[in-house]
Design a protein around this motif. Sequence first.
Motif, mmCIF file in Angstrom:
data_model
loop_
_atom_site.group_PDB
_atom_site.id
_atom_site.type_symbol
_atom_site.label_atom_id
_atom_site.label_comp_id
_atom_site.label_asym_id
_atom_site.label_seq_id
_atom_site.Cartn_x
_atom_site.Cartn_y
_atom_site.Cartn_z
ATOM 1 N N VAL A 176 -35.377 3.196 6.967
ATOM 2 C CA VAL A 176 -35.630 4.437 6.222
ATOM 3 C C VAL A 176 -37.090 4.488 5.793
ATOM 4 N N ALA A 235 -39.000 5.770 8.579
ATOM 5 C CA ALA A 235 -38.795 7.206 8.758
ATOM 6 C C ALA A 235 -39.671 8.004 7.794
ATOM 7 N N ILE A 236 -39.797 7.506 6.561
ATOM 8 C CA ILE A 236 -40.641 8.188 5.572
ATOM 9 C C ILE A 236 -42.105 8.102 5.981
ATOM 10 N N ARG A 278 -43.234 8.001 9.014
ATOM 11 C CA ARG A 278 -43.431 8.960 10.106
ATOM 12 C C ARG A 278 -43.580 10.378 9.568
ATOM 13 N N GLU A 279 -42.787 10.698 8.544
ATOM 14 C CA GLU A 279 -42.867 12.037 7.963
ATOM 15 C C GLU A 279 -44.216 12.252 7.279
ATOM 16 N N THR A 318 -46.850 12.805 9.927
ATOM 17 C CA THR A 318 -46.751 14.168 10.451
ATOM 18 C C THR A 318 -47.429 15.153 9.498
ATOM 19 N N GLU A 368 -39.778 16.025 -1.601
ATOM 20 C CA GLU A 368 -39.307 14.670 -1.278
ATOM 21 C C GLU A 368 -39.020 13.874 -2.539
ATOM 22 N N ASP A 386 -37.172 19.072 5.289
ATOM 23 C CA ASP A 386 -35.807 18.809 5.747
ATOM 24 C C ASP A 386 -35.501 17.364 5.354
ATOM 25 N N THR A 401 -33.412 15.200 6.077
ATOM 26 C CA THR A 401 -32.705 14.317 7.016
ATOM 27 C C THR A 401 -33.368 12.947 7.118
ATOM 28 N N TYR A 402 -34.703 12.908 7.130
ATOM 29 C CA TYR A 402 -35.422 11.645 7.331
ATOM 30 C C TYR A 402 -35.222 10.656 6.189
ATOM 31 N N HIS A 424 -32.299 10.000 4.948
ATOM 32 C CA HIS A 424 -31.027 9.332 5.276
ATOM 33 C C HIS A 424 -30.250 8.942 4.019
#
Length: 270
Positions: A91, A94-95, A97-98, A101, A118, A189, A191-192, A194
Motif C-alpha cells: 500500500v 501504491a501511495i 505511485r499516486e 503521478t 487523501e 479516487d 482505490t490506491y 486499499h
Amino acid sequence: MREKDRPSQCCLLLEGWACRYRMLGDGKRQIFSFHIPGDIPDLQSLHLKVMDHSVCTMTAATVAFIPHEPLRKLTAAFPGVGAILWRETLVDGAIFREWMTGMGRRSATGSIAHLFCEMYVKLEAMGLARDHAYKLPPTQQDIGDALGLSNVHVNRVLRELRDNGLITLQNHKLQINDWAELSKLGGFDPTYLHLEKRDGATDSGDTEGQLVFANGFLVAVLVRLSEDHGDDVGKWFLEAGFGRVDDPGEPKFAELDDAQEWIQRRLEKG
C-alpha cells in the motif's frame, strides 16, 4: 531518525504526525510522505539495514518502538502478521505511485486538492476525522516540500480554494466545504489506499488482540480466544512474549487486567 542510520527497531506512531524526507545538497527538502497514528513509517528498516532517507515528527508525538529481532520472530511464528506487514509495504508503494503521478501530471491546485482528500480519508479510517474536517499540522512550507511547489504557489492555491468556497483553513484545522467538487478537482479516487476492514491475523479464529508496550517497546502480544477454544473462550492468551515476558507455558488469563498485571510482574523481576 536520519539518513545513513542503521536502526535496530521500527517505530509505531501512536499519536501525532510524522513525515519521511530527504535533504538535498543545496539545502532543499523533499517530503515523501505524511504519517498519522497507526503508521510504521520506517517498516522497511526491518530488512534494509541502512536508512536512505530521514524520518521526523511534525507535531508533539507518542511513538512506540518495536525491536527488529522480536518482530522477525513474531512474523516467523505467525505468518498472518507477516502478511499484514507485507501488505502495508505494498500500500505504501501504491501511495508513492499516486504522489509521483500528481507531481508529474497534476496542476498545483489539483495536487493540493488531492492531498487534502487523501489525508481526510486516511484520518477518517482511523477515527481521527469526521464531517469532512480534520487537524492539518503541515505548514504551507511542508505542503510545498511534499508537492514540489514554492511557498508562494501554495499560498496562492489555498487562497483560491478558500475564495471558491471549497475549504476553510484556520489554525491548522481544515474543513472541506464541498467534498464532491474538491475530489473532482484533484481527480481523487481512494482505490490506491486499499482501505478495508480486516480481522486480526493470528492464523486462527481469534480476531481480538492487543499489543503491550513497556517504556516505549513492544513486550507482548495478547489475543482473546474465540469459540474455537471451547471452555477457554473469552480468555486472554499470551500469543507472543519478548524478553522477560517470554513464557513457553503459554499462559491464559480470565481478564485482560489479569494478563497486564502478570506482564508487569514479569517485567519487575529484573
